[in-house]
Design a protein around this motif. Structure first.
Motif, PDB file in Angstrom:
ATOM      1  N   PRO A 175      98.571 121.746  83.348  1.00 51.32           N
ATOM      2  CA  PRO A 175      98.534 121.690  81.873  1.00 51.32           C
ATOM      3  C   PRO A 175      99.367 120.556  81.297  1.00 51.32           C
ATOM      4  CG  PRO A 175      98.828 123.950  82.624  1.00 51.32           C
ATOM      5  CD  PRO A 175      98.987 123.082  83.824  1.00 51.32           C
ATOM      6  N   VAL A 176     100.526 120.290  81.895  1.00 51.85           N
ATOM      7  CA  VAL A 176     101.367 119.194  81.402  1.00 51.85           C
ATOM      8  C   VAL A 176     100.674 117.847  81.606  1.00 51.85           C
ATOM      9  CG1 VAL A 176     103.554 117.973  81.737  1.00 51.85           C
ATOM     10  CG2 VAL A 176     103.502 120.463  81.700  1.00 51.85           C
ATOM     11  N   GLY A 177      99.999 117.686  82.735  1.00 47.29           N
ATOM     12  CA  GLY A 177      99.264 116.443  82.969  1.00 47.29           C
ATOM     13  C   GLY A 177      98.136 116.251  81.976  1.00 47.29           C
ATOM     14  N   ILE A 178      97.403 117.303  81.687  1.00 47.79           N
ATOM     15  CA  ILE A 178      96.318 117.207  80.694  1.00 47.79           C
ATOM     16  C   ILE A 178      96.886 116.904  79.310  1.00 47.79           C
ATOM     17  CG2 ILE A 178      94.480 118.493  79.559  1.00 47.79           C
ATOM     18  CD1 ILE A 178      94.064 120.019  82.172  1.00 47.79           C
ATOM     19  N   ALA A 179      98.010 117.532  78.979  1.00 49.97           N
ATOM     20  CA  ALA A 179      98.642 117.263  77.681  1.00 49.97           C
ATOM     21  C   ALA A 179      99.079 115.798  77.574  1.00 49.97           C
ATOM     22  CB  ALA A 179      99.828 118.199  77.488  1.00 49.97           C
ATOM     23  N   CYS A 180      99.585 115.240  78.682  1.00 52.68           N
ATOM     24  CA  CYS A 180      99.989 113.824  78.668  1.00 52.68           C
ATOM     25  C   CYS A 180      98.788 112.918  78.439  1.00 52.68           C
ATOM     26  CB  CYS A 180     100.671 113.477  79.989  1.00 52.68           C
ATOM     27  SG  CYS A 180     102.294 114.214  80.219  1.00 52.68           S
ATOM     28  N   VAL A 181      97.667 113.209  79.103  1.00 50.63           N
ATOM     29  CA  VAL A 181      96.464 112.389  78.915  1.00 50.63           C
ATOM     30  C   VAL A 181      96.000 112.441  77.466  1.00 50.63           C
ATOM     31  CG1 VAL A 181      94.041 112.138  79.564  1.00 50.63           C
ATOM     32  CG2 VAL A 181      95.757 112.624  81.317  1.00 50.63           C
ATOM     33  N   VAL A 182      95.966 113.650  76.881  1.00 49.95           N
ATOM     34  CA  VAL A 182      95.540 113.792  75.486  1.00 49.95           C
ATOM     35  C   VAL A 182      96.492 113.051  74.550  1.00 49.95           C
ATOM     36  CG1 VAL A 182      95.140 115.449  73.626  1.00 49.95           C
ATOM     37  CG2 VAL A 182      94.360 115.966  75.951  1.00 49.95           C
TER      38      VAL A 182
END
Length: 402
Positions: A325-332
């Motif tokens: 989830p943290v990785g997806i949040a960083c991409v967004v």
């Protein structure tokens, strides 16, 4: 009476008999008009001395038009050009440092002028700006070196565990049983051979570090020198221009320097904003090493076109290693921020300093990157702005007058 008359006639007859031919006729005297200047008489033609001219050249220079002399001079010119090219290539790294320092000085000069215009002495304005630059690099070094050291040490320590996990895979287990791939990989990483080949051994690592430190200190010293003597350098350069064109050249060069300084300073401001916003987000998201990652994003954001993507990918990968989830949040986050930076922040920062069409930006960055790598990509856009300014202010008006 008759005797005197006869003597006069005899004297007249005697005088005519002595003079042969008709009496000379005097040429009429041509009177030049008043105010006219008499033209000089043409020089007498040289008498022929019977000397033979040489087959080539002028007298005294028998080899003046010789094909041999022409070839010799051409060969010397080619050798001189080749020698100059070799000298420039040998001094290429030093020239790059000088150009980078000059551009940094031009980019920091608006901040110095801003402080100087508010009553601060120029020497103190330069000191404050320069101390700020040194503090930025010092914070970056102090924040990223421990993180890199810790991550490298942890990776080397975790290699046996990673190898054990890979051995559980059936395909890798069969390959390892036949070729002992994992054992060789473990020995290769843990024995230090990888670092030796990457950096050329201990001496190679020391050489890379010393070269980097020397280049960094050289850029700092040259930037400080250029920043302190920028006005005197400009004045000395203007004196080389003829007086009749000095005013025009001064205005043009000042405008070019203003645009280059506006671009460099604006790019530094945008990178600072990117670093601060990234640090805030990574700290809230709980991503480890938020400060070095934010500084890395700020530095890579200086590189045109691809720099922001590089920083975003590295930060997102670290976030992905933390959790999905943290990785997806960083991409967004980085996708949204890049849109805001491209369409809101950059136009507001550059609206009063640099006016470069997008195609010129792309071409300048590509050509600069092809010639000088990352440094060329950084310098390509302000140089493109300078070229466009010269075309608009000098070349196009001259073409309109023809």
């Amino acid at each position: 009476m008759y005797g005197g008359t006869f003597g006069a006639v005899l004297a007249l007859v005697t005088d005519k008999s002595v003079s042969s031919g008709p009496p000379p006729v005097e040429a009429p005297i041509a009177h030049a008009p008043i105010g006219a200047v008499a033209e000089p008489a043409p020089p007498p033609e040289p008498e022929s001395t019977g000397e033979h001219k040489l087959p080539f050249g002028r007298p005294g220079k028998p080899m003046g038009n010789s094909p041999f002399m022409f070839g010799l001079v051409a060969a010397l010119g080619v050798l001189t050009a080749w020698w100059l090219v070799q000298m420039v290539a040998a001094a290429g790294s030093v020239l790059v440092l000088i150009v980078v320092s000059l551009f940094l000085a031009v980019g920091l000069n608006p901040a110095v002028e801003w402080l100087h215009g508010r009553g601060m002495a120029r020497i103190w304005a330069i000191t404050i700006v320069f101390v700020g630059v040194i503090a930025f690099f010092a914070i970056f070094a102090l924040s990223i070196v421990p993180a890199l050291t810790e991550q490298t040490t942890g990776f080397v320590q975790d290699v046996p565990t990673l190898v054990q996990q890979l051995q559980n895979h059936p395909l890798i287990r069969s390959l390892d049983q036949e070729y002992q791939v994992l054992d060789k990989l473990t020995q290769y990483v843990t024995s230090g051979d990888l670092a030796s080949q990457l950096f050329g051994g201990i001496l190679g690592v020391a050489g890379v570090v010393i070269s980097a430190v020397f280049s960094f200190l050289t850029v700092l010293v040259l930037t400080l020198y250029f920043l302190g003597s920028l006005n005197s350098i400009k004045e000395s350069g203007y004196r080389l221009v003829p007086r009749s064109r000095r005013e025009r050249v001064t205005k043009l060069v000042d405008e070019v320097i203003r645009q280059i300084g506006g671009y460099v300073g604006g790019n530094l401001i945008i990178s600072l904003i990117a670093g601060v916003v990234t640090f805030i987000f990574l700290s809230i998201a709980g991503v480890p090493y938020a400060l070095p990652l934010a500084i890395f994003v700020a530095i890579t954001d200086l590189i045109p076109m691809v720099g922001a993507v590089i920083g975003a990918v590295v930060a997102s990968l670290v976030g992905l290693l933390t959790s999905l989830p943290v990785g997806i949040a960083c991409v967004v986050f980085f996708v949204i921020y890049q849109q805001i930076e491209n369409y809101v922040i950059s136009p507001r920062v550059f609206k009063s300093s640099v006016d470069v069409p997008p195609i010129a930006t792309i071409i300048g960055a590509l050509l600069g990157g092809a010639l000088l790598g990352v440094v060329g990509a950084l310098l390509g856009i302000p140089l493109a702005a300078a070229v466009l300014l010269i075309l608009r202010e000098v070349v196009l008006p001259r073409q309109e007058k023809l």
